[in-house]
Design an enzyme around this catalytic site. Structure first.
Site, PDB file in Angstrom:
ATOM      1  CG  HIS A  77      32.440 -26.620  17.696  1.00 50.12           C
ATOM      2  ND1 HIS A  77      32.083 -26.693  19.027  1.00 50.12           N
ATOM      3  CD2 HIS A  77      33.194 -25.493  17.576  1.00 50.12           C
ATOM      4  CE1 HIS A  77      32.593 -25.661  19.678  1.00 50.12           C
ATOM      5  NE2 HIS A  77      33.272 -24.924  18.826  1.00 50.12           N
ATOM      6  CB  CYS A 111      35.969 -19.408  18.684  1.00 47.76           C
ATOM      7  SG  CYS A 111      35.130 -20.190  20.071  1.00 47.76           S
ATOM      8  CB  CYS A 177       7.719   1.155  21.348  1.00 48.64           C
ATOM      9  SG  CYS A 177       7.733   2.797  20.612  1.00 48.64           S
ATOM     10  CG  HIS A 178       9.322  -2.847  21.621  1.00 49.01           C
ATOM     11  ND1 HIS A 178       8.951  -3.194  20.338  1.00 49.01           N
ATOM     12  CD2 HIS A 178      10.392  -2.016  21.487  1.00 49.01           C
ATOM     13  CE1 HIS A 178       9.769  -2.624  19.471  1.00 49.01           C
ATOM     14  NE2 HIS A 178      10.647  -1.894  20.139  1.00 49.01           N
ATOM     15  NE  ARG A 215      13.910  -2.906  13.860  1.00 50.82           N
ATOM     16  CZ  ARG A 215      13.623  -1.610  13.948  1.00 50.82           C
ATOM     17  NH1 ARG A 215      14.608  -0.706  13.947  1.00 50.82           N
ATOM     18  NH2 ARG A 215      12.389  -1.200  14.039  1.00 50.82           N
ATOM     19  CB  CYS A 219      15.344   1.060  18.291  1.00 51.74           C
ATOM     20  SG  CYS A 219      14.232  -0.223  17.687  1.00 51.74           S
TER      21      CYS A 219
END
Length: 258
Positions: A77, A111, A177-178, A215, A219
């Site tokens: 790359h 990779c 909640c969200h 995260r 939750c």
């Protein structure tokens, strides 16, 4: 109208009223929209955002040959600021060869193993977090644009089901909640729409950079539900659904979150 049809007309009117009164689905907003002005300034400033230390480490790893003396990532790359600009906006995505859903972390690990002949870094290692933060930062400001059709559709549907399913001892779903409570306070923090556009991110509660799956595990723990492994099919499908919710929002990695 005959009297025998009046009850049906009344029931239809009540149903239509209830539908018109139902709240519309909220406009999904970036997690940055829920930060204080000071935290927003800190996130934008490379000299003050601590997560840029991980980006710098990732940049070094990207250009360093592995111990096997195989080519560095930059060998395939070249000029990543151009060649990989926008790559992170399309993850998670289905790998054409295996048919499996891969996050950006998963692609980097694949990779490393197949192209460089090296063992995988492993989730939440400094190396993988740094590489992911660096590659994602190359797409900073570009809109998320994951695919949810074709081979990705079953994963998207599984992620949507996960988001809407009540779980754990608290019997709560991500949606409650969200979506339903977004913008309200929870322990001094503001509930966001739960999109992952800033991850890997530096969270003040961690005093560290962590992945989106870290995260998600937090939750799950919060509602006293099963914590799945990093890179699990459950969290990968949920990550795809969250990315679909965030379609059009800019990549913000490396973000700062509370």
């Amino acid at each position: 109208m005959s009297r025998r049809w009046r009850p049906y007309r009344w029931a239809l009117a009540v149903a239509l009223t209830a539908l018109s009164a139902a709240p519309a689905l909220p406009e999904v907003r970036s997690g940055s929209d829920f930060l204080s002005p000071e935290m927003l300034r800190q996130q934008a400033d490379e000299a003050r955002n601590p997560a840029f230390f991980w980006v710098e480490q990732g940049r070094d790893l990207f250009s360093r040959k592995p111990a096997s003396d195989r080519p560095a990532c930059s060998g395939c790359h070249a000029e990543p600021q151009q060649s990989l600009r926008g790559a992170a906006t399309r993850y998670p995505q289905v790998d054409a060869a295996s048919g499996k859903l891969l996050s950006l972390e998963g692609r980097i690990e694949l990779c490393r193993v197949e192209r460089q002949g090296e063992p995988a870094f492993g989730y939440e290692t400094v190396e993988l977090l740094s590489m992911t933060a660096y590659v994602a930062s190359l797409s900073r400001g570009l809109p998320v644009d994951v695919r949810t059709d074709g081979a990705a559709k079953p994963y998207f549907e599984a992620g949507k089901a996960f988001f809407e399913r009540r779980q754990g001892q608290l019997n709560l779903s991500c949606r409650q909640c969200h979506d339903d409570l977004a913008g309200q306070k929870l322990r001094g923090d503001t509930i966001s729409h739960g999109v992952g556009t800033g991850y890997p991110a530096y969270r003040l509660e961690w005093n560290d950079v962590g992945s989106l799956h870290r995260r998600l595990r937090a939750c799950s723990l919060g509602v006293r539900a099963t914590q799945f492994d990093y890179g699990s099919p459950e969290y990968l499908a949920l990550e795809l659904y969250l990315a679909a919710r965030a379609r059009g929002l800019p990549v913000e990695t490396p973000g700062i979150r509370r």
